[in-house]
Write a protein that holds these residues in place. Structure first.
Motif, mmCIF file in Angstrom:
data_model
loop_
_atom_site.group_PDB
_atom_site.id
_atom_site.type_symbol
_atom_site.label_atom_id
_atom_site.label_comp_id
_atom_site.label_asym_id
_atom_site.label_seq_id
_atom_site.Cartn_x
_atom_site.Cartn_y
_atom_site.Cartn_z
ATOM 1 N N ILE A 78 0.839 -1.194 0.000
ATOM 2 C CA ILE A 78 0.000 0.000 0.000
ATOM 3 C C ILE A 78 0.879 1.251 0.000
ATOM 4 C CG2 ILE A 78 -1.813 1.269 1.236
ATOM 5 C CD1 ILE A 78 -2.674 -1.485 0.073
ATOM 6 N N ARG A 79 0.586 2.164 -0.916
ATOM 7 C CA ARG A 79 1.341 3.422 -0.972
ATOM 8 C C ARG A 79 0.931 4.344 0.169
ATOM 9 N NH1 ARG A 79 4.961 3.491 -4.745
ATOM 10 N NH2 ARG A 79 4.545 2.429 -6.706
ATOM 11 N N LYS A 80 1.894 5.144 0.634
ATOM 12 C CA LYS A 80 1.639 6.113 1.696
ATOM 13 C C LYS A 80 0.778 7.255 1.166
ATOM 14 C CE LYS A 80 5.952 5.048 3.970
ATOM 15 N NZ LYS A 80 7.333 5.072 3.540
ATOM 16 N N MET A 81 0.198 8.037 2.086
ATOM 17 C CA MET A 81 -0.719 9.136 1.742
ATOM 18 C C MET A 81 -0.145 10.090 0.705
ATOM 19 S SD MET A 81 -3.678 9.240 3.444
ATOM 20 C CE MET A 81 -4.114 10.955 3.600
ATOM 21 N N ASP A 82 1.126 10.451 0.863
ATOM 22 C CA ASP A 82 1.719 11.464 -0.009
ATOM 23 C C ASP A 82 2.669 10.878 -1.051
ATOM 24 O OD1 ASP A 82 3.691 10.673 1.755
ATOM 25 O OD2 ASP A 82 4.402 12.702 2.177
ATOM 26 N N GLU A 83 2.651 9.569 -1.199
ATOM 27 C CA GLU A 83 3.543 8.897 -2.148
ATOM 28 C C GLU A 83 2.895 8.848 -3.533
ATOM 29 O OE1 GLU A 83 5.936 4.640 -2.492
ATOM 30 O OE2 GLU A 83 4.404 4.884 -0.951
ATOM 31 N N PRO A 84 3.536 9.418 -4.550
ATOM 32 C CA PRO A 84 2.942 9.419 -5.890
ATOM 33 C C PRO A 84 2.772 8.013 -6.460
ATOM 34 C CG PRO A 84 4.763 10.974 -5.755
ATOM 35 C CD PRO A 84 4.802 10.144 -4.505
ATOM 36 N N VAL A 85 1.707 7.847 -7.222
ATOM 37 C CA VAL A 85 1.446 6.572 -7.889
ATOM 38 C C VAL A 85 2.502 6.326 -8.956
ATOM 39 C CG1 VAL A 85 -1.031 6.681 -7.467
ATOM 40 C CG2 VAL A 85 -0.111 7.596 -9.599
ATOM 41 N N GLN A 86 2.634 5.064 -9.313
ATOM 42 C CA GLN A 86 3.572 4.652 -10.347
ATOM 43 C C GLN A 86 2.837 3.763 -11.351
ATOM 44 O OE1 GLN A 86 6.920 5.653 -10.312
ATOM 45 N NE2 GLN A 86 6.230 6.921 -8.589
ATOM 46 N N GLU A 87 3.369 3.695 -12.548
ATOM 47 C CA GLU A 87 2.805 2.828 -13.564
ATOM 48 C C GLU A 87 2.710 1.403 -13.021
ATOM 49 O OE1 GLU A 87 4.179 1.329 -17.954
ATOM 50 O OE2 GLU A 87 4.453 3.457 -17.482
ATOM 51 N N GLY A 88 1.564 0.774 -13.238
ATOM 52 C CA GLY A 88 1.344 -0.590 -12.773
ATOM 53 C C GLY A 88 0.640 -0.687 -11.431
ATOM 54 N N ASP A 89 0.544 0.433 -10.695
ATOM 55 C CA ASP A 89 -0.191 0.425 -9.418
ATOM 56 C C ASP A 89 -1.660 0.130 -9.673
ATOM 57 O OD1 ASP A 89 2.145 1.189 -8.172
ATOM 58 O OD2 ASP A 89 1.396 3.137 -7.486
ATOM 59 N N ASN A 90 -2.296 -0.476 -8.693
ATOM 60 C CA ASN A 90 -3.738 -0.685 -8.712
ATOM 61 C C ASN A 90 -4.372 0.303 -7.758
ATOM 62 O OD1 ASN A 90 -3.980 -3.044 -10.475
ATOM 63 N ND2 ASN A 90 -2.770 -4.049 -8.897
ATOM 64 N N TYR A 91 -5.616 0.675 -8.048
ATOM 65 C CA TYR A 91 -6.305 1.594 -7.157
ATOM 66 C C TYR A 91 -7.712 1.108 -6.840
ATOM 67 C CZ TYR A 91 -8.960 3.585 -11.113
ATOM 68 O OH TYR A 91 -9.786 3.764 -12.188
ATOM 69 N N VAL A 92 -8.220 1.593 -5.702
ATOM 70 C CA VAL A 92 -9.620 1.447 -5.313
ATOM 71 C C VAL A 92 -10.065 2.828 -4.866
ATOM 72 C CG1 VAL A 92 -11.279 0.337 -3.778
ATOM 73 C CG2 VAL A 92 -9.258 -0.940 -4.546
ATOM 74 N N TRP A 93 -11.102 3.344 -5.511
ATOM 75 C CA TRP A 93 -11.616 4.677 -5.205
ATOM 76 C C TRP A 93 -13.049 4.590 -4.714
ATOM 77 C CZ3 TRP A 93 -10.228 7.697 -10.330
ATOM 78 C CH2 TRP A 93 -8.855 7.923 -10.373
ATOM 79 N N GLU A 94 -13.390 5.495 -3.801
ATOM 80 C CA GLU A 94 -14.770 5.650 -3.321
ATOM 81 C C GLU A 94 -15.100 7.134 -3.269
ATOM 82 O OE1 GLU A 94 -14.960 3.641 0.444
ATOM 83 O OE2 GLU A 94 -14.765 1.659 -0.474
ATOM 84 N N TRP A 95 -16.349 7.464 -3.602
ATOM 85 C CA TRP A 95 -16.822 8.840 -3.610
ATOM 86 C C TRP A 95 -17.792 9.080 -2.462
ATOM 87 C CZ3 TRP A 95 -15.496 6.295 -7.960
ATOM 88 C CH2 TRP A 95 -14.785 6.977 -8.938
ATOM 89 N N HIS A 96 -17.977 10.327 -2.128
ATOM 90 C CA HIS A 96 -19.079 10.725 -1.257
ATOM 91 C C HIS A 96 -20.378 10.439 -2.016
ATOM 92 C CE1 HIS A 96 -16.482 12.932 1.543
ATOM 93 N NE2 HIS A 96 -15.835 13.348 0.476
ATOM 94 N N ASN A 97 -21.400 10.006 -1.334
ATOM 95 C CA ASN A 97 -22.742 9.832 -1.894
ATOM 96 C C ASN A 97 -22.856 8.787 -2.993
ATOM 97 O OD1 ASN A 97 -24.565 11.588 -0.440
ATOM 98 N ND2 ASN A 97 -23.250 13.236 -1.155
ATOM 99 N N TRP A 98 -21.971 7.831 -2.987
ATOM 100 C CA TRP A 98 -22.094 6.689 -3.885
ATOM 101 C C TRP A 98 -21.512 5.492 -3.162
ATOM 102 C CZ3 TRP A 98 -18.390 4.253 -7.602
ATOM 103 C CH2 TRP A 98 -19.029 3.370 -8.470
ATOM 104 N N ASN A 99 -22.259 4.414 -3.101
ATOM 105 C CA ASN A 99 -21.842 3.245 -2.331
ATOM 106 C C ASN A 99 -20.900 2.318 -3.079
ATOM 107 O OD1 ASN A 99 -23.277 3.947 -0.008
ATOM 108 N ND2 ASN A 99 -25.164 3.072 -0.821
ATOM 109 N N GLY A 100 -20.685 2.546 -4.332
ATOM 110 C CA GLY A 100 -19.834 1.659 -5.130
ATOM 111 C C GLY A 100 -18.359 2.007 -5.021
ATOM 112 N N GLN A 101 -17.567 1.206 -5.697
ATOM 113 C CA GLN A 101 -16.125 1.424 -5.771
ATOM 114 C C GLN A 101 -15.703 1.387 -7.239
ATOM 115 O OE1 GLN A 101 -14.375 -1.836 -3.554
ATOM 116 N NE2 GLN A 101 -14.167 -0.542 -1.736
#
Length: 171
Positions: free
Chosen positions: A49-72
């Motif tokens: 897992i990358r740290k809060m302020d660590e920039p992403v790199q090519e090949g990284d995977n992500y999971v995002w969540e928004w306010h007011n939406w229950n999906g990912q």
């Protein structure tokens, strides 16, 4: 300008900010959660897992969540040069390119979402939905970096509104 099609769209906005700040806003968990997401997680190819302020790199995977939406939203960072260009998978088979360019005393942000399927459902939910969504989120980024305010709804729970993502302008 070429013909408009349902396979892709481009959105642009001038921002009064620095390249470094805007890249941080897109390429770090800390940055992207200030103006866009309620939660983000980035993991390296090895699953670290990358740290809060660590920039992403090519090949990284992500999971995002928004306010007011229950999906990912789950995807992969396809390109990240650490300065002014980032690309990621998004909305299934689509891709999003973010390019930052200094123009006079502004940064021109160009977002291109492409490889959009052209079936009727994708035309409505991806082409129309994402195009409208990115328009709002880019305006929200401008409000954040230039004025220190956010325009997205975080106080009223819209998750029980079936069409909230299509009718509320500040989702």
């Amino acid at each position: 300008m070429g013909n408009l099609t349902f396979e892709s769209f481009t959105k642009k906005i001038y921002l009064k900010s620095s390249l470094k700040k805007l890249y941080w806003c897109w390429a770090t968990k800390e940055g992207i959660c200030t103006w866009f997401l309620s939660s983000a997680q980035y993991a390296t190819k090895e699953g670290e897992i990358r740290k809060m302020d660590e920039p992403v790199q090519e090949g990284d995977n992500y999971v995002w969540e928004w306010h007011n939406w229950n999906g990912q939203e789950k995807g992969q960072i396809l390109f990240a040069n650490g300065v002014d260009h980032l690309e990621f998978s998004f909305a299934g088979s689509c891709k999003v390119s973010i390019k930052l360019k200094e123009v006079n005393s502004f940064i021109l942000l160009t977002l291109n979402q492409y490889d959009i399927p052209t079936d009727e459902k994708s035309k409505m939910n991806i082409y129309n939905g994402c195009s409208n969504g990115w328009t709002f989120w880019m305006a929200n980024l401008k409000a954040y970096v230039e004025h220190g305010i956010l325009l997205n709804e975080t106080e009223n729970d819209l998750t029980n509104e079936p069409l909230a993502g299509h009718i509320f302008v500040n989702m």
